[in-house]
Design a protein around this motif. Structure first.
Motif, PDB file in Angstrom:
ATOM      1  N   GLY A  98       0.824  -1.211   0.000  1.00  0.00           N
ATOM      2  CA  GLY A  98       0.000   0.000   0.000  1.00  0.00           C
ATOM      3  C   GLY A  98       0.853   1.254   0.000  1.00  0.00           C
ATOM      4  N   ALA A  99       1.907   1.246   0.803  1.00  0.00           N
ATOM      5  CA  ALA A  99       2.810   2.394   0.844  1.00  0.00           C
ATOM      6  C   ALA A  99       3.512   2.564  -0.506  1.00  0.00           C
ATOM      7  N   GLN A 100       3.898   1.449  -1.112  1.00  0.00           N
ATOM      8  CA  GLN A 100       4.566   1.493  -2.419  1.00  0.00           C
ATOM      9  C   GLN A 100       3.613   2.056  -3.477  1.00  0.00           C
ATOM     10  N   LEU A 101       2.360   1.636  -3.450  1.00  0.00           N
ATOM     11  CA  LEU A 101       1.376   2.151  -4.411  1.00  0.00           C
ATOM     12  C   LEU A 101       1.134   3.644  -4.196  1.00  0.00           C
ATOM     13  N   THR A 102       1.077   4.060  -2.945  1.00  0.00           N
ATOM     14  CA  THR A 102       0.890   5.481  -2.648  1.00  0.00           C
ATOM     15  C   THR A 102       2.063   6.295  -3.174  1.00  0.00           C
ATOM     16  N   ALA A 103       3.274   5.807  -2.947  1.00  0.00           N
ATOM     17  CA  ALA A 103       4.462   6.505  -3.444  1.00  0.00           C
ATOM     18  C   ALA A 103       4.458   6.572  -4.964  1.00  0.00           C
ATOM     19  N   PHE A 104       4.064   5.491  -5.603  1.00  0.00           N
ATOM     20  CA  PHE A 104       4.008   5.455  -7.066  1.00  0.00           C
ATOM     21  C   PHE A 104       2.973   6.449  -7.584  1.00  0.00           C
ATOM     22  N   THR A 105       1.800   6.466  -6.966  1.00  0.00           N
ATOM     23  CA  THR A 105       0.744   7.400  -7.374  1.00  0.00           C
ATOM     24  C   THR A 105       1.189   8.845  -7.159  1.00  0.00           C
ATOM     25  N   ASN A 106       1.814   9.115  -6.024  1.00  0.00           N
ATOM     26  CA  ASN A 106       2.304  10.471  -5.748  1.00  0.00           C
ATOM     27  C   ASN A 106       3.348  10.902  -6.775  1.00  0.00           C
ATOM     28  N   ALA A 107       4.210   9.981  -7.165  1.00  0.00           N
ATOM     29  CA  ALA A 107       5.226  10.296  -8.170  1.00  0.00           C
ATOM     30  C   ALA A 107       4.564  10.623  -9.504  1.00  0.00           C
ATOM     31  N   LEU A 108       3.524   9.898  -9.855  1.00  0.00           N
ATOM     32  CA  LEU A 108       2.803  10.194 -11.098  1.00  0.00           C
ATOM     33  C   LEU A 108       2.120  11.560 -11.037  1.00  0.00           C
ATOM     34  N   VAL A 109       1.515  11.871  -9.890  1.00  0.00           N
ATOM     35  CA  VAL A 109       0.848  13.170  -9.724  1.00  0.00           C
ATOM     36  C   VAL A 109       1.877  14.298  -9.799  1.00  0.00           C
ATOM     37  N   ASP A 110       3.028  14.121  -9.142  1.00  0.00           N
ATOM     38  CA  ASP A 110       4.087  15.133  -9.191  1.00  0.00           C
ATOM     39  C   ASP A 110       4.578  15.343 -10.618  1.00  0.00           C
TER      40      ASP A 110
END
Length: 147
Positions: free
Chosen positions: A124-136
């Motif tokens: 879950g943390a990895q998915l959140t980091a991945f999503t945040n990187a895409l948003v950034d």
């Protein structure tokens, strides 16, 4: 902005999950610490009839794996012999079923559950980091005017 995302993280989480499940399947649900160095005895049902003259062994999923008929049992007559054989087979299958139920009743998945919870949290943390990187990345592109 978030840090760099490890793209192999999700694959690693899936690998850990599959590994944990595999260990429990191989060990019949027992944790590594509960296993012995010797392989487990194969599951087998056993019964005798006609005062030990007939011996029947059964194995999963419910097949007769062995039968011994003492030559003296033939003297019982075909009708009595058939009844004794039927009784021995049914008793052996009942023994196999009882042993199977005992084994499955002893299975404790609490350790596996804890491992999977940890893997889920990390994934879950990895998915959140991945999503945040895409948003950034999307915000950076939008701030540059699409260039």
């Amino acid at each position: 902005m978030t840090g760099a995302v490890d793209p192999s993280g999700l694959t690693r989480m899936l690998s850990q999950t599959m590994s944990a499940l595999g260990r429990f399947q191989e060990g019949g649900g027992r944790a590594d610490s509960d296993r012995t160095a010797e392989p487990a005895e194969p599951l087998e049902g056993y019964a005798e009839a006609a005062e030990g003259q007939i011996i029947v062994r059964t194995a999963p999923p419910g097949r007769v794996s062995g039968m011994v008929i003492d030559p003296r049992a033939v003297r019982l007559g075909s009708e009595v012999l058939a009844e004794e054989l039927t009784s021995a087979v049914n008793a052996s299958l009942a023994d196999l079923q009882a042993k199977s139920a005992e084994l499955s009743g002893d299975t404790d998945f609490s350790e596996l559950n804890e491992q999977l919870k940890g893997i889920q949290e990390t994934a879950g943390a990895q998915l959140t980091a991945f999503t945040n990187a895409l948003v950034d990345a999307q915000e950076r592109i939008a701030n540059r005017g699409g260039r």
